[in-house]
Structures are given as C-alpha cells and as structure tokens.
Design an enzyme around this catalytic site. Structure first.
Site, PDB file in Angstrom:
ATOM      1  N   THR A 251       0.911  -1.529  -0.214  1.00  0.00           N
ATOM      2  CA  THR A 251       0.113  -0.366  -0.242  1.00  0.00           C
ATOM      3  C   THR A 251       0.333   1.481   0.006  1.00  0.00           C
ATOM      4  O   THR A 251       1.418   1.837   0.689  1.00  0.00           O
ATOM      5  CB  THR A 251      -0.873   0.421   1.369  1.00  0.00           C
ATOM      6  OG1 THR A 251      -1.669  -1.427   0.850  1.00  0.00           O
ATOM      7  CG2 THR A 251      -1.712   1.836   1.171  1.00  0.00           C
TER       8      THR A 251
ATOM      9  N   GLN B 177      -3.700  -7.129  -6.158  1.00  0.00           N
ATOM     10  CA  GLN B 177      -4.056  -7.721  -4.701  1.00  0.00           C
ATOM     11  C   GLN B 177      -5.991  -7.147  -4.281  1.00  0.00           C
ATOM     12  O   GLN B 177      -5.770  -5.493  -4.364  1.00  0.00           O
ATOM     13  CB  GLN B 177      -2.946  -7.446  -3.832  1.00  0.00           C
ATOM     14  CG  GLN B 177      -3.112  -8.344  -2.423  1.00  0.00           C
ATOM     15  CD  GLN B 177      -2.488  -7.837  -1.206  1.00  0.00           C
ATOM     16  OE1 GLN B 177      -2.579  -6.511  -1.085  1.00  0.00           O
ATOM     17  NE2 GLN B 177      -2.432  -8.764  -0.230  1.00  0.00           N
TER      18      GLN B 177
ATOM     19  N   ALA C   6      -4.758 -11.841   4.644  1.00  0.00           N
ATOM     20  CA  ALA C   6      -3.524 -12.229   5.382  1.00  0.00           C
ATOM     21  C   ALA C   6      -3.638 -11.013   6.500  1.00  0.00           C
ATOM     22  O   ALA C   6      -4.700  -9.601   6.820  1.00  0.00           O
ATOM     23  CB  ALA C   6      -2.260 -12.080   4.893  1.00  0.00           C
TER      24      ALA C   6
ATOM     25  N   TYR D 233      -7.087  -8.117   7.904  1.00  0.00           N
ATOM     26  CA  TYR D 233      -7.968  -7.942   6.980  1.00  0.00           C
ATOM     27  C   TYR D 233      -8.980  -8.838   6.636  1.00  0.00           C
ATOM     28  O   TYR D 233      -9.425  -9.803   7.792  1.00  0.00           O
ATOM     29  CB  TYR D 233      -7.491  -7.743   5.897  1.00  0.00           C
ATOM     30  CG  TYR D 233      -6.397  -6.587   6.282  1.00  0.00           C
ATOM     31  CD1 TYR D 233      -7.313  -5.078   6.263  1.00  0.00           C
ATOM     32  CD2 TYR D 233      -4.997  -7.192   5.467  1.00  0.00           C
ATOM     33  CE1 TYR D 233      -5.871  -4.164   6.753  1.00  0.00           C
ATOM     34  CE2 TYR D 233      -3.996  -5.624   6.356  1.00  0.00           C
ATOM     35  CZ  TYR D 233      -4.742  -4.210   6.646  1.00  0.00           C
ATOM     36  OH  TYR D 233      -3.707  -3.027   6.886  1.00  0.00           O
TER      37      TYR D 233
ATOM     38  N   ARG E 194      -3.425 -14.993  -0.790  1.00  0.00           N
ATOM     39  CA  ARG E 194      -2.355 -14.137   0.895  1.00  0.00           C
ATOM     40  C   ARG E 194      -2.525 -14.935   2.104  1.00  0.00           C
ATOM     41  O   ARG E 194      -3.542 -14.606   2.393  1.00  0.00           O
ATOM     42  CB  ARG E 194      -1.858 -13.339   0.460  1.00  0.00           C
ATOM     43  CG  ARG E 194       0.113 -12.368   1.810  1.00  0.00           C
ATOM     44  CD  ARG E 194       0.147 -11.462   1.317  1.00  0.00           C
ATOM     45  NE  ARG E 194       1.568 -11.526   1.115  1.00  0.00           N
ATOM     46  CZ  ARG E 194       2.397 -10.794   1.288  1.00  0.00           C
ATOM     47  NH1 ARG E 194       1.563  -9.296   2.260  1.00  0.00           N
ATOM     48  NH2 ARG E 194       2.988 -10.917   1.674  1.00  0.00           N
TER      49      ARG E 194
ATOM     50  N   GLY F 223       9.301  -6.927  -0.720  1.00  0.00           N
ATOM     51  CA  GLY F 223       8.313  -5.995   0.167  1.00  0.00           C
ATOM     52  C   GLY F 223       9.285  -4.947  -0.144  1.00  0.00           C
ATOM     53  O   GLY F 223       9.695  -4.074  -1.412  1.00  0.00           O
TER      54      GLY F 223
HETATM   55  C1  LIG Z   1       4.564  -0.091   2.547  1.00  0.00           C
HETATM   56  C2  LIG Z   1       4.176  -1.135   3.178  1.00  0.00           C
HETATM   57  C3  LIG Z   1       2.862  -1.360   2.585  1.00  0.00           C
HETATM   58  C4  LIG Z   1       2.520  -2.288   2.870  1.00  0.00           C
HETATM   59  N1  LIG Z   1       0.283  -2.979   2.095  1.00  0.00           N
HETATM   60  C5  LIG Z   1       1.027  -4.677   1.994  1.00  0.00           C
HETATM   61  C6  LIG Z   1      -0.599  -4.571   1.345  1.00  0.00           C
HETATM   62  O1  LIG Z   1      -1.783  -3.803   1.305  1.00  0.00           O
HETATM   63  N2  LIG Z   1      -0.876  -6.054   1.006  1.00  0.00           N
HETATM   64  C7  LIG Z   1       0.142  -7.402   2.338  1.00  0.00           C
HETATM   65  O2  LIG Z   1      -0.632  -7.936   2.389  1.00  0.00           O
HETATM   66  N3  LIG Z   1       0.649  -6.244   3.044  1.00  0.00           N
HETATM   67  C8  LIG Z   1       1.252  -5.526   2.807  1.00  0.00           C
HETATM   68  N4  LIG Z   1       2.570  -4.937   3.222  1.00  0.00           N
HETATM   69  C9  LIG Z   1       3.351  -6.297   3.485  1.00  0.00           C
HETATM   70  C10 LIG Z   1       4.633  -7.070   2.204  1.00  0.00           C
HETATM   71  O3  LIG Z   1       3.841  -7.600   2.118  1.00  0.00           O
HETATM   72  C11 LIG Z   1       5.383  -7.692   3.682  1.00  0.00           C
HETATM   73  O4  LIG Z   1       4.677  -9.106   3.415  1.00  0.00           O
HETATM   74  C12 LIG Z   1       6.729  -7.425   4.210  1.00  0.00           C
HETATM   75  O5  LIG Z   1       6.893  -5.921   3.732  1.00  0.00           O
HETATM   76  C13 LIG Z   1       7.517  -8.381   4.329  1.00  0.00           C
HETATM   77  O6  LIG Z   1       8.397  -8.367   3.458  1.00  0.00           O
HETATM   78  P1  LIG Z   1       9.332  -7.577   3.449  1.00  0.00           P
HETATM   79  O7  LIG Z   1      10.332  -7.607   4.596  1.00  0.00           O
HETATM   80  O8  LIG Z   1      10.461  -8.505   2.405  1.00  0.00           O
HETATM   81  O9  LIG Z   1       9.777  -6.252   3.479  1.00  0.00           O
HETATM   82  C14 LIG Z   1       3.590  -3.691   2.662  1.00  0.00           C
HETATM   83  C15 LIG Z   1       4.770  -3.708   3.511  1.00  0.00           C
HETATM   84  C16 LIG Z   1       4.771  -1.846   3.028  1.00  0.00           C
HETATM   85  C17 LIG Z   1       6.530  -2.256   3.611  1.00  0.00           C
END
Ligand SMILES: Cc1cc2nc3c(=O)[nH]c(=O)nc-3n(C[C@H](O)[C@H](O)[C@H](O)COP(=O)(O)O)c2cc1C
Length: 358
Positions: free
Chosen positions: A24, A97, A175, A178, A225, A316
């Site tokens: 997001t 998503q 996940a 939500y 997810r 992410g």
């Molecule tokens: C800025 C930001 C926004 C996120 N928004 C979502 C989202 O909209 N949907 C979702 O499933 N996860 C969201 N996440 C979680 C990420 O998809 C991911 O699971 C999380 O950052 C851990 O992975 P990473 O360690 O590689 O960053 C978000 C993470 C970040 C950093």
C-alpha cells in the site's frame, strides 16, 4: 542463482523467481483512482518476475485507509488498464491484490460509516491512521449473513474488473488481519451462522470467495495470501495448524496460480501452539506454487528456494527502494535503503525517485 531463474506461475512464464510483494502506498486520489506516478512506479519495477499490486479495494465498503485505490468504478478500472498495459510492454507480469479491510478502518475515512466485520469485536492496542491523526479503533458493525454473501459477490465482480483492467491474475488478501483473515480467526469471528463457530465454518468465507473468483475468471489466475502466525490487527488463532491445514487441503481442490505465505515471527513463549515456520508447515501440504515472504535478503531467499518448498520469494521494502532489484542481486550490487517517512502517502519523493544502477 535460483532467484534469477525463469519459472511458470499460473498462465505465465516469469523472467525470474522474485515477486514484488504487495505494498500500500496511499497515492490514489480521493476517488480511489491511480495516476501517472503509479504507472511509473510499477513500470520501473517490471523486471520483477511478478508484481503483486498494493491492496486494491473491491468496493466502497472495503476501504479502510485514505487514498488507497479501488477497482469498482469504471474510472478506477480504466486507470489500472493503463498501468497493466505499460507493465506488459516491459514484459512484466502483474497481479491485483484484492482487498477488503473489514474492521481495519475508521468511520472518519469511511464517510461516517462504521467499519464492518464478522463480529462486533474491536482491534485492541493499536490505532488507525486517519486524516485527523491516529485514532483508537471503533467497535465494528457485525455483518448479517446476507451481507457476507453479498461481499463474496463483490470479490467476484472485482476479479472480473481486474480482468477488464488487464491484470494477469488476482491475489486474495487473506493475511495480516484484513476481512478474510478476520473470518478465519476465532479472535475476530464469533459468529453463530454458517460463517463462524468451527474451523469449517470459519474457513467458509475465504473458500467461497476463492471458488467464485476461479469460476468467474478461470484456472491458474487466482491466488491467495495468508499469514497464519501474524498477530497484527488483534488476530489470534486457538489452533492455527488445524485451521490452515484444512484450508490448504480445500484450496488444493482449486486450480490456483499460487499460495503466498507470510512467514511472520511471533513470540513463541506466548504462542507455543503456533507453527515455528509457516512455509515449511503449510507449504509441504500443497501442490500449488508457494511464494514465501517476510524479511528475506538475497542470501536467505536463495537458501529458502534451495530447500525446495517455496518456488518464489517476494520482497517488499527491498523492491520499494530498488526498482532494479533482480539486476542488483545478479551483480551483487549495493542496495538503496527504504525511507519509512515516504512509504504511505505523499508525492513522488520516495515513490518514483529511487535510483537505478548506472
Ligand atoms: C509500505 C508497505 C505497505 C504494505 N502494504 C501491504 C498491502 O497492501 N498488502 C499486503 O498484503 N501486505 C502489505 N505489506 C506487507 C508486505 O507485502 C510484506 O509482507 C512485508 O513488507 C514483509 O516483506 P519484506 O520484509 O520483504 O518487506 C506492506 C509493507 C510495506 C512496507
């Protein structure tokens, strides 16, 4: 390097085994329509094997946070169409998503309407971002059975809209607390109708949504997810192993594109009944392609793929800050660091100005 190997997922062959995790970014307009910057943002990241978009609201009711995009009006669909075209021109693959926030919202960002949820149970110990600052969570309004059935149809329509917008597939956001996750969790779901009570009933909503979407848009285009060990948004499971084992076994009957597992750390002393490693525990139970996520580096991602359960790793924050992440992994190059202050909302700074390698 396995991370850089091509792989078939759903109906597409991906150029590598790295996915951009959904994030997001809160840069849509007040009507939930994404603009030019969002097109640039995703196109810059088209070298990911698979882009999974930020959570996209399936309906007006689904919205929980300001400036998050939707896919339920024609203007929203048309705006996404430009983005999928641009990503495809760069040989990228992009899934939408699909998001319903349920109780993770606030009436201040929902035109005065209370958030809805499986049961009237509020999130504790966290606050929600609104344009008027951080606010305690309200007690959500419990959905009637008919309303739940209607939301299943909203997901189906959103999946059809995603196809109209040119996406290669859709991922159900089930996940991180939500709405679908609220139905799964006994901490949030104390319903007495067919959507609550025992494990079969708590899994029902997610499975109905998945089946409807598969029926609507076809085989190998629908994904999910899950985050079995995440406590975020007041989610707790009395028996996550049994719950998710049953869920996966039902999902095995559907022709899905992949299952995306967030392997979220948790305090094992307080939750001794939680599985230590969700990718291992649940990934082994399915023939579907597994995407593993959570705090992977290049080395940890490669080691995870070597184990053979997960076939892709999603990144992410690393993709947020490094539009050319696969290239950087290939060259062992330095990585840009993500700027937390510009993650959610704002203009182009921290969105489309992270530098590429020379
Ligand atoms: C800025 C930001 C926004 C996120 N928004 C979502 C989202 O909209 N949907 C979702 O499933 N996860 C969201 N996440 C979680 C990420 O998809 C991911 O699971 C999380 O950052 C851990 O992975 P990473 O360690 O590689 O960053 C978000 C993470 C970040 C950093």
């Amino acid at each position: 390097m396995k991370l850089l190997q091509a792989i078939k997922v759903g109906t597409k062959t991906l150029q590598n085994s790295m996915a951009m995790a959904p994030m997001t970014r809160s840069r849509a307009n007040d009507d939930g329509v994404v603009g030019n910057s969002t097109e640039i943002y995703y196109t810059q990241r088209a070298s990911a094997g698979l882009i999974i978009t930020e959570g996209i609201n399936i309906s007006k009711q689904a919205l929980g946070s300001p400036l998050t995009p939707g896919i339920y009006t024609q203007a929203q669909i048309d705006a996404w169409r430009k983005i999928t075209n641009a990503v495809h021109e760069k040989a990228g693959v992009i899934y939408a998503q699909l998001w319903h926030t349920g109780r993770v919202g606030h009436s201040l960002v929902k035109n005065g309407e209370l958030p809805v949820a499986p049961s009237a149970i509020a999130i504790q110990g966290q606050q929600h971002f609104t344009m008027e600052g951080m606010k305690d969570y309200e007690t959500p309004r419990a959905l009637s059975t008919v309303e739940v059935i209607n939301i299943v149809q909203d997901y189906k329509q959103a999946a059809l809209n995603a196809m109209e917008a040119g996406f290669d597939g859709v991922e159900l956001h089930s996940a991180f607390g939500y709405l679908p996750n609220q139905f799964l969790a006994d901490s949030a779901n104390q319903r007495t109708d067919q959507y609550g009570g025992n494990i079969e009933n708590r899994n029902r909503f997610v499975l109905e949504v998945m089946k409807e979407m598969v029926n609507a848009i076809g085989s190998d285009k629908v994904a999910i997810r899950i985050s079995p060990t995440s406590l975020y948004n007041s989610i707790a499971h009395q028996n996550p192993v049994e719950q998710f084992t049953e869920l996966i076994s039902e999902l095995n009957k559907l022709p899905l594109a992949y299952i995306h597992i967030m392997n979220v750390p948790f305090p094992a002393d307080k939750f001794p009944h939680y599985p230590a490693n969700s990718v291992e525990t649940f990934g082994k139970l399915t023939h579907h392609t597994i995407i593993a996520n959570f705090a992977y580096t290049k080395e940890k991602g490669e080691a995870e793929l070597e184990k053979g359960i997960a076939k892709l790793i999603s990144y992410g924050a690393l993709f947020l800050a490094n539009p050319d992440l696969p290239k950087r992994f290939e060259l062992n190059a330095d990585l840009n660091q993500p700027d937390r202050a510009t993650m959610y909302g704002g203009q182009d700074k921290g969105y489309i100005d992270y530098p590429f390698l020379n």
